[in-house]
Design an enzyme around this catalytic site. Structure first.
Site, PDB file in Angstrom:
ATOM      1  N   TYR A  83       2.379  25.390  12.389  1.00  0.00           N
ATOM      2  CA  TYR A  83       1.090  24.449  13.003  1.00  0.00           C
ATOM      3  C   TYR A  83       0.019  24.625  11.871  1.00  0.00           C
ATOM      4  O   TYR A  83      -0.547  23.663  11.174  1.00  0.00           O
ATOM      5  CB  TYR A  83       0.662  24.768  14.230  1.00  0.00           C
ATOM      6  N   PHE A 135      -9.615  -4.317  -0.582  1.00  0.00           N
ATOM      7  CA  PHE A 135      -8.443  -4.186   0.017  1.00  0.00           C
ATOM      8  C   PHE A 135      -8.592  -4.217   1.485  1.00  0.00           C
ATOM      9  O   PHE A 135      -9.650  -3.603   2.200  1.00  0.00           O
ATOM     10  CB  PHE A 135      -7.608  -2.755  -0.495  1.00  0.00           C
ATOM     11  N   THR A 136      -7.563  -4.930   2.159  1.00  0.00           N
ATOM     12  CA  THR A 136      -7.713  -4.882   3.568  1.00  0.00           C
ATOM     13  C   THR A 136      -8.211  -3.727   4.441  1.00  0.00           C
ATOM     14  O   THR A 136      -9.223  -3.845   4.951  1.00  0.00           O
ATOM     15  CB  THR A 136      -6.488  -5.347   4.086  1.00  0.00           C
ATOM     16  N   ASP A 226      -9.629   4.799  -5.387  1.00  0.00           N
ATOM     17  CA  ASP A 226      -8.294   4.565  -4.516  1.00  0.00           C
ATOM     18  C   ASP A 226      -7.157   4.771  -5.535  1.00  0.00           C
ATOM     19  O   ASP A 226      -6.945   3.898  -6.533  1.00  0.00           O
ATOM     20  CB  ASP A 226      -8.293   3.180  -3.961  1.00  0.00           C
ATOM     21  N   LYS A 269       2.915   4.152  -1.531  1.00  0.00           N
ATOM     22  CA  LYS A 269       3.347   3.306  -2.551  1.00  0.00           C
ATOM     23  C   LYS A 269       3.944   4.167  -4.014  1.00  0.00           C
ATOM     24  O   LYS A 269       4.826   4.591  -3.880  1.00  0.00           O
ATOM     25  CB  LYS A 269       1.792   2.722  -3.095  1.00  0.00           C
ATOM     26  N   ARG A 393      -1.007 -13.590   0.954  1.00  0.00           N
ATOM     27  CA  ARG A 393      -1.982 -13.119   0.494  1.00  0.00           C
ATOM     28  C   ARG A 393      -3.136 -14.012   0.292  1.00  0.00           C
ATOM     29  O   ARG A 393      -3.124 -14.419  -0.947  1.00  0.00           O
ATOM     30  CB  ARG A 393      -2.003 -12.053  -0.633  1.00  0.00           C
ATOM     31  N   PHE A 460      -3.739 -10.973   9.975  1.00  0.00           N
ATOM     32  CA  PHE A 460      -2.530 -11.428   9.097  1.00  0.00           C
ATOM     33  C   PHE A 460      -1.264 -10.680   9.759  1.00  0.00           C
ATOM     34  O   PHE A 460      -0.184 -11.135   9.748  1.00  0.00           O
ATOM     35  CB  PHE A 460      -2.660 -11.126   7.692  1.00  0.00           C
TER      36      PHE A 460
END
Ligand SMILES: *Cc1c(COP(=O)(O)O)cnc(C)c1O
Length: 469
Positions: A83, A135-136, A226, A269, A393, A460
């Site tokens: 943990y 970005f969303t 990001d 990604k 998009r 979306f």
């Protein structure tokens, strides 16, 4: 099979090949016409609502769809599921520090977990967050924290025909104006993403991040990255920016990060794993706050919602994504698909970005009203033709303006065909290109869709549609 495989060789180029071979395969097959029609209806003409079993070639997203290497799979057996204080955490911390250069690491279950924490900790009610195109999930977390996102990307990013080599760049004059108009104290931080997902995977140059840093320094504003696609961004710097051609991807990533105060990343990604993310900062006080919050929302600060084994795979994924031959094949595959479409005169966003080919739906359907959702329509048509799944998009993704409640009308109305990393072959790209060509040839028949169900957040993902024909 397409005869377009010779693309490039006509110009005397020798072929490249992926720096890996396939050890395990996952069978896929295509539903017949009727099966695809039934599946599309059941999904409300939203490719997010399709069962993946109904999909033949899945280009919905490159998020978490990566194929891991044998080293990563073996590493799963080395998970230390303690943990607290798992050895995998320390390996991840060491690897992130080495490749990205930040002082303090907070692991999170995926990118939006990190976005949540940094937004809550670094944005005060009423502040603005300038950035290079929204970005969303990033913008939503900034808004939920009481901030307002302001787009300061260069104008070329909104023009699908512009061949600007760094369409992800921040427009320094726009940024300076925002800082002067709002006052530096009302800027939470500058939010810089490389590559820019919503602009078509377009890169940011080293010169730009350096200039943004200098501007931020002059006004005492923080700069956070990001870094979700930063290794892919580095490939474009290597390729296009003077002085970087002979430098390894890893060195470019590190130099880029050194201009910032911290970063968040979805490892799903270019991090080459299926789940995971992290947040890094250099400021110890901010780190203390983030480390406190992560316990509430994600898990203890030495696992942040991810299993020990997944942290181990993440650490290896970081090393693998910095491999120059790998990155050449990654970007090369995106280009291979794009070049076939360009030869056929099919409208796509130029230049080809890092992770996807973006079809310009307004080029397919110039006469279709935006209220009929051209990009949503195109994505549905492509699946109906051959079981290839892409995603909208455009207006559906852009959602509604929180103040007026009206549909946002983004300049770009695109269908994104995103390539999972190390998953598909060039033959899959040939089949995909031919499917797009078939839809292009029948573009005169499309009538569009109407939205019949609209969720409140990130619509979306779950919106449902019916055909107008
Ligand atoms: C995917 C993505 C995110 C969000 O990450 P998740 O892991 O999906 O939560 C944030 N920023 C960019 C640029 C992304 O592509």
């Amino acid at each position: 099979m397409s005869n377009m495989k010779t693309t490039g060789q006509q110009h005397g180029r020798r072929s490249w090949a992926e720096p890996w071979k396939i050890k395990m395969v996952e069978p896929i097959d295509m539903l017949d016409d009727e099966g695809r029609r039934g599946a599309m209806e059941e999904a409300g003409y939203n490719t997010f609502l399709l069962r993946s079993d109904a999909v033949y070639i899945d280009l919905l997203t490159d998020s978490g769809t990566n194929a891991m290497s044998d080293r990563q799979w073996a590493a799963l057996m080395m998970g230390d599921e303690a943990y607290a204080g798992s050895r995998n955490y320390y390996r991840l911390e060491e690897t992130v520090q080495k490749f990205y250069g930040y002082r303090y690491l907070v692991p999170t279950h995926q990118g939006r977990g990190a976005e949540h924490l940094i937004s809550q900790a670094a944005i005060k009610e009423g502040q603005v967050v300038p950035g290079n195109m929204y970005f969303t999930t990033t913008r939503l977390h900034q808004e939920l924290a009481g901030g307002t996102f302001i787009d300061v990307i260069i104008d070329e990013a909104h023009d699908p025909k512009s061949e600007h080599p760094f369409k992800g760049n921040i427009d320094l004059a726009k940024l300076e104006r925002v800082i002067e108009e709002r006052g530096a104290g009302n800027i939470a931080y500058v939010s810089l993403a490389g590559t820019v997902n919503m602009a078509g995977g377009q890169p940011v140059s080293m010169e730009n991040v350096k200039a943004v840093r200098e501007l931020c320094n002059r006004h005492g504003v923080k700069l956070y990255l990001d870094a979700t696609r930063l290794a892919e961004n580095a490939y474009f710097i290597k390729e296009r920016e003077p002085g970087w051609r002979d430098r390894p991807i890893a060195e470019i990533v590190r130099a880029f990060c050194d201009y910032s105060d911290g970063a968040w990343k979805s490892s799903k990604k270019d991090g080459l794993v299926n789940i995971g993310g992290w947040l890094c900062v250099n400021d110890f006080e901010l780190f203390e706050e983030l480390r406190n919050m992560v316990v509430v929302y994600e898990g203890l600060h030495t696992y942040g919602g991810i299993a020990g084994r997944d942290m181990e795979a993440m650490a290896i994924g970081i090393e693998e994504c910095m491999n120059d031959d790998y990155m050449h094949s990654r970007i090369g595959q995106v280009r291979y698909l794009a070049d076939m479409l360009l030869e056929w005169g099919i409208p796509i966003v130029r230049p080809t970005g890092g992770h996807a080919v973006f079809l310009d739906a307004l080029g397919f359907y110039p006469d279709m009203p935006r209220e009929c959702y051209p990009a949503q329509t195109l994505a549905a048509k492509l699946f109906l033709d051959s079981g290839v799944r892409g995603m909208e998009r455009g207006a559906v993704s852009a959602g509604r303006d929180p103040e007026t409640g009206l549909d946002r009308k983004p300049a770009l109305e695109l269908v994104r065909l995103t390539l999972p990393r190390r998953v598909y072959t060039q033959a899959h790209m040939d089949v995909t290109a031919e499917a797009i060509k078939a839809v292009w040839d029948k573009r005169g028949e499309a009538k569009g869709l109407k939205m019949v169900y609209e969720p409140r957040y990130l619509r979306f993902f779950q919106a449902r549609f019916e055909p107008l024909e």
